[in-house]
Design an enzyme around this catalytic site. Structure first.
Site, PDB file in Angstrom:
ATOM      1  N   ALA A   1      65.789  53.322  35.884  1.00  0.00           N
ATOM      2  CA  ALA A   1      66.288  54.245  36.902  1.00  0.00           C
ATOM      3  C   ALA A   1      65.168  54.382  37.932  1.00  0.00           C
ATOM      4  O   ALA A   1      64.336  55.290  37.857  1.00  0.00           O
ATOM      5  CB  ALA A   1      66.633  55.579  36.268  1.00  0.00           C
TER       6      ALA A   1
ATOM      7  N   ALA B   1      60.665  62.242  40.083  1.00  0.00           N
ATOM      8  CA  ALA B   1      61.141  61.343  39.032  1.00  0.00           C
ATOM      9  C   ALA B   1      62.614  61.616  38.778  1.00  0.00           C
ATOM     10  O   ALA B   1      63.282  62.263  39.591  1.00  0.00           O
ATOM     11  CB  ALA B   1      60.318  61.518  37.766  1.00  0.00           C
ATOM     12  N   ASN B   2      63.151  61.095  37.698  1.00  0.00           N
ATOM     13  CA  ASN B   2      64.552  61.341  37.357  1.00  0.00           C
ATOM     14  C   ASN B   2      64.693  61.460  35.846  1.00  0.00           C
ATOM     15  O   ASN B   2      63.713  61.320  35.104  1.00  0.00           O
ATOM     16  CB  ASN B   2      65.427  60.226  37.929  1.00  0.00           C
ATOM     17  CG  ASN B   2      65.038  58.888  37.358  1.00  0.00           C
ATOM     18  OD1 ASN B   2      65.164  58.663  36.157  1.00  0.00           O
ATOM     19  ND2 ASN B   2      64.518  57.996  38.191  1.00  0.00           N
ATOM     20  N   ARG B   3      65.892  61.688  35.375  1.00  0.00           N
ATOM     21  CA  ARG B   3      66.116  62.062  33.981  1.00  0.00           C
ATOM     22  C   ARG B   3      66.186  60.902  32.993  1.00  0.00           C
ATOM     23  O   ARG B   3      66.536  61.125  31.839  1.00  0.00           O
ATOM     24  CB  ARG B   3      67.430  62.836  33.861  1.00  0.00           C
ATOM     25  CG  ARG B   3      67.371  64.220  34.399  1.00  0.00           C
ATOM     26  CD  ARG B   3      68.663  64.954  34.060  1.00  0.00           C
ATOM     27  NE  ARG B   3      68.713  66.249  34.701  1.00  0.00           N
ATOM     28  CZ  ARG B   3      68.067  67.318  34.251  1.00  0.00           C
ATOM     29  NH1 ARG B   3      67.351  67.229  33.149  1.00  0.00           N
ATOM     30  NH2 ARG B   3      68.152  68.449  34.901  1.00  0.00           N
ATOM     31  N   SER B   4      65.924  59.687  33.414  1.00  0.00           N
ATOM     32  CA  SER B   4      66.054  58.566  32.470  1.00  0.00           C
ATOM     33  C   SER B   4      65.115  58.719  31.271  1.00  0.00           C
ATOM     34  O   SER B   4      63.928  58.977  31.436  1.00  0.00           O
ATOM     35  CB  SER B   4      65.740  57.251  33.196  1.00  0.00           C
ATOM     36  OG  SER B   4      65.654  56.199  32.262  1.00  0.00           O
TER      37      SER B   4
END
Ligand code: CTP
Ligand code: CA
Length: 224
Positions: free
Chosen positions: A99, A33-36
């Protein structure tokens, strides 16, 4: 805004918004995943609903309440998000703030991957569909199609390239070199084929209101 809904600037318009990260499963317990945080996308959904629009918000996994008057569809992966976007079309405008994870694990393992031997497993990746570019190229292209671009360097230059490459009308370039991710402020540049609007650093809900004002102006000038 005017208390009479029919007098609000986006009355009668359908706005589609994607927000948050996507989550790409590796096995039943792990993901990429990512930091959004989803805050900017949710703020835009709230501003659009306030402006009188019918709002469909397609959200990845986030810890946020649904803004009043917004239809929210929760998804997890990029491919699920792509399917829900397709189902939601046609709309007057789409603002893709999500994101989206660029890659996912090539082979999902039905069983939890175990440590065995000395070598860690090699993770093979494959590219996810580009939801924004596919929407731009598809048969139900919204008449105003807006992407976001989080960049850490050459923010406006990169946005200009993305605008062309993806075939969209505007790119909202997001300078994430500071502590924007998860924070309450944002510094954006609205990049269109006719120029760049550099906004100050301001709260994400102020960015949202400014953007929605511009969207309303753009849709109105097309209507006339
Ligand atoms: N986007 C999308 N689907 C993807 C990747 C991105 O719809 N698979 C959308 C995002 O929601 C955003 C815009 O495309 O509106 C730009 O995303 P960004 O990650 O900046 O662009 P990429 O083309 O993925 O380029 P980069 O290599 O810089 O990540
Ligand atoms: Ca990307």
């Amino acid at each position: 805004f005017d208390t009479d809904p029919e007098h609000r600037p986006l009355y009668g318009k359908h706005v589609l918004i994607t927000a948050g990260p996507t989550r790409e499963a590796i096995d039943p317990v792990r993901y990429i995943a990512n930091r959004s945080s989803g805050k900017q996308g949710f703020a835009i959904a709230a501003a659009a609903a306030n402006a009188g629009a019918r709002v469909t918000l397609i959200a990845g996994p986030v810890y946020l309440d649904t803004p009043p008057g917004v239809d929210r569809i929760d998804v997890e992966s990029a491919r699920e998000m792509a399917d829900e976007v397709k189902k939601a079309l046609p709309v007057d405008t789409a603002i893709m703030v999500a994101a989206v994870s660029d890659w996912r694990s090539k082979d999902f393992s039905d069983e939890k991957i175990k440590k065995r031997g000395s070598a860690p497993p090699a993770l093979m990746l494959t590219e996810n569909p580009d939801i924004l570019a596919n929407t731009a190229a598809g048969g139900k292209r919204p008449r105003l199609l807006i992407g976001f671009a989080a960049e850490t360097q050459d923010v406006v230059e990169n946005a200009k390239i993305k605008l062309k490459r993806k075939g969209v009308d505007w790119i909202v370039a997001n300078d994430v070199s500071g502590d924007v991710m998860g924070g309450d402020n944002n510094r954006v540049h609205i990049v269109t084929s006719s120029g760049v609007d550099n906004l100050e650093n301001m709260p994400k809900d102020a960015v949202a209101r400014r953007l929605i004002e511009r969207v309303a102006e753009a849709l109105e000038s097309e209507d006339n």
